[in-house]
Design an enzyme around this catalytic site. Sequence first.
Site, PDB file in Angstrom:
ATOM      1  N   LYS A 206     -12.864 -72.586  -7.797  1.00 34.35           N
ATOM      2  CA  LYS A 206     -14.234 -72.820  -8.253  1.00 34.35           C
ATOM      3  C   LYS A 206     -14.411 -72.409  -9.711  1.00 34.35           C
ATOM      4  CE  LYS A 206     -17.855 -71.897  -5.597  1.00 34.35           C
ATOM      5  NZ  LYS A 206     -18.970 -71.197  -4.920  1.00 34.35           N
ATOM      6  N   GLU A 212      -4.173 -65.857  -8.423  1.00 32.77           N
ATOM      7  CA  GLU A 212      -3.032 -66.430  -7.712  1.00 32.77           C
ATOM      8  C   GLU A 212      -2.932 -67.937  -7.964  1.00 32.77           C
ATOM      9  OE1 GLU A 212      -4.751 -63.038  -5.174  1.00 32.77           O
ATOM     10  OE2 GLU A 212      -5.519 -64.698  -6.393  1.00 32.77           O
ATOM     11  N   GLU A 353     -13.911 -62.550   7.317  1.00 33.47           N
ATOM     12  CA  GLU A 353     -14.473 -62.419   5.971  1.00 33.47           C
ATOM     13  C   GLU A 353     -15.991 -62.499   6.017  1.00 33.47           C
ATOM     14  OE1 GLU A 353     -12.249 -63.720   2.261  1.00 33.47           O
ATOM     15  OE2 GLU A 353     -13.855 -65.223   2.313  1.00 33.47           O
TER      16      GLU A 353
END
Length: 524
Positions: A206, A212, A353
Amino acid sequence: MTLPPTHRCDRTPAWQALREHFDRSGRSFDLRQAFASDARRFDHWSQQAPHVFADLSKNLIDGHAEALLLELARQCGLEAWRDAMFAGQPINLTEQRQAMHFLLRRPRSQAAAGQPWARELAAVHETLEAMLAYAEQVRGDASITDVVNIGIGGSDLGPCMAVRALDGLRLPGKRFHFVSNVDGHELEGLLKTLQARSTLFLVASKTFTTAETMTNAHSARRWFEAQLGAQAKSLLPMHFVALTTNVKAAAQFGIATTFGFWDWVGGRYSLMSAIGLPLAISIGTQAWRAFLAGAHAMDEHFRCAPLARNLPIRLGLLDVWYRNFHGFSSRCIAPYHSLLSRWPAYLQQLEMESNGKRVDRSGAALPFETSPVIWGEPGTNGQHAFFQMLHQGTGITPVEFVVVRQPEHHLPGHHHKLLAHALAQAQALMVGRVDPGGHRHFPGNRPSTVLVLDRLDAASLGALIALHEHRVLTSGAIWGLNSFDQWGVELGKVLAADLEPRLDSGDVSGLDASTAGLLARLRP
């Protein structure tokens, strides 16, 4: 519309009534007796929702407990929080953002006048049309044989799971690969199998700053340049696409084609946005629209169905019952379909999460447990691994089976064996077996849920995903959580940024003894 207040669920009358009911009869509930005394238990505890049939009858729950759980939902304002989400209210309070992933699959025709999210829906369809047009372009380009998605978290788990699940719809002649691990072994191993001229890279981030993802993207670009030499600069825009809102950073990277999404789409809810481009390329426009339609049908079920026959709500309340009253700390996901091999990993992020949090929406610490640990593996593999513990271990773990009635393959005899194993495992968990000698004794009375899809197609997968998104909102609303932020992932990122240069310099000043010792040990 005003957001409802947060009510501590353990301070409601319904919670206290549930505690009393659990102590009185819930703790000793026996499934075998429940079926023996109620010939219609399966009828009451099973239901059809859009594209998904659910058998809840082999769970440790009775009608009174469910009635109290439904009352708990009302006292905690579940319906108001659900309605606030669909109204476009900023229910992600810590980031002051909306959670409007439902718009990603809402038909353009349903942008009713006066809806606060009408402009956002128009933007969704504008991006959708551009993305699908590009996907069809790639599908028609025979020179592209390999599509590599570079992302992490929600930019990897969802697309990877879905492309694998709908492999039966995959366009012949194209292979799909997913790179998420910053460990260079993963990317280097893949690049050895590719040709630069026939590979399309999708860089999914985004912000276009995810450490990473960008490390892998830069390595892929260096490989591309090394493969093509002087031609690389002119060809790179045709072989790299960005799924990002940071168009400027993508352009600086050398990318000309970008597809964006919005702050009101959380990463783990983003599969049906531009993040789903690899799936759109794989299955095509018609199947992609069926995928969205299946999810939208489940959205409408969650939004409109009465609480007592609302499948996401029933599942979410069952999760609360198991976590906070029975004290079960995990749930096993056992899909009996090899193409759903990444389903457990996808659910891990979606649930843990979202609801793996110790404070409520106001930041106050909670005195009760929240998200269970989600884990699992395709069913028949699990039978020869961890099912031993499920049947005879000292603890109890609810199991969630996912079975598909009609196979996509044509090999005789396989599917009936697969279905028989799934049904047998659920039956064995419930009925058990008595062995006076002990070693072959199965205590039974171990709970399971069976979710049935008629086929593993685009519509049913979309519905299954939306079912679990709304299940998570349900349990999160009861626990008083903000299910849409993820501050717990930030600290590790900050510390890694500090430690990375220390691996070069050897500077251990200010570090704890363990980290300093390990850093010294690991330096090249």
